[in-house]
Design an enzyme around this catalytic site. Structure first.
Site, PDB file in Angstrom:
ATOM      1  N   CYS A  31       0.862  -1.174   0.000  1.00 43.70           N
ATOM      2  CA  CYS A  31       0.000   0.000   0.000  1.00 43.70           C
ATOM      3  C   CYS A  31       0.907   1.236   0.000  1.00 43.70           C
ATOM      4  O   CYS A  31       1.783   1.365   0.854  1.00 43.70           O
ATOM      5  CB  CYS A  31      -0.900  -0.001   1.226  1.00 43.70           C
ATOM      6  N   CYS A  53      -1.642 -10.763  -7.152  1.00 43.22           N
ATOM      7  CA  CYS A  53      -2.039 -11.821  -6.228  1.00 43.22           C
ATOM      8  C   CYS A  53      -2.023 -11.221  -4.820  1.00 43.22           C
ATOM      9  O   CYS A  53      -0.953 -11.026  -4.235  1.00 43.22           O
ATOM     10  CB  CYS A  53      -1.043 -12.961  -6.384  1.00 43.22           C
TER      11      CYS A  53
END
Length: 137
Positions: A96, A121
């Site tokens: 993130c 993924c």
């Protein structure tokens, strides 16, 4: 994008042990066990640690890998990519961009039937799904 900074103690207080192990220690949940692996709900996937928007359901696809798969993030600056040489492999880790939490890995050039030829993924425990409100008719 506004950066989110917390101490290790603050992260431990905010996250469950499983969330902390993946998001802050770059762990991986077991394949085919995650909450969003087979979800087809329309909406926005956010970082479980800070709430930043990361992926949209229209970029999610069933790859059969055991984790939620996306072919692109909502914006180029939503996710930071880092070379990962752990476990005797060379991979690309996705984090993130707002809070530097581990999300999963990105795989490219493997013949995915996606517009980007990429498979992001992502661990379910790294995400929360904000369902889209049904249109009023």
């Amino acid at each position: 994008m506004e950066k989110v900074e917390r101490t290790d103690a603050e992260w431990r207080e905010r996250l469950t042990p499983a969330e902390y192990a993946v998001l802050r220690q770059a762990g991986t949940e077991r394949a085919f066990t995650g909450e969003y692996t087979d979800t087809e709900t329309t909406g926005v996937y956010r970082c479980r640690a800070c709430g930043a928007e990361l992926f949209r359901s229209d970029a999610k696809f069933h790859s059969g890998c055991g984790w939620p798969s996306f072919y692109q993030p909502t914006a180029d600056d939503a996710v930071t990519l880092i070379e990962d040489r752990a476990h005797g492999m060379i991979r690309v880790e996705a984090r993130c961009a707002a809070c530097d939490s581990h999300l999963g890995h990105v795989f490219t050039g493997e013949g995915y039937a996606t517009p980007t030829d990429e498979r992001w993924c992502i661990n379910s425990v790294s995400l929360t799904l904000e369902p889209k409100e049904p249109a009023e008719g």
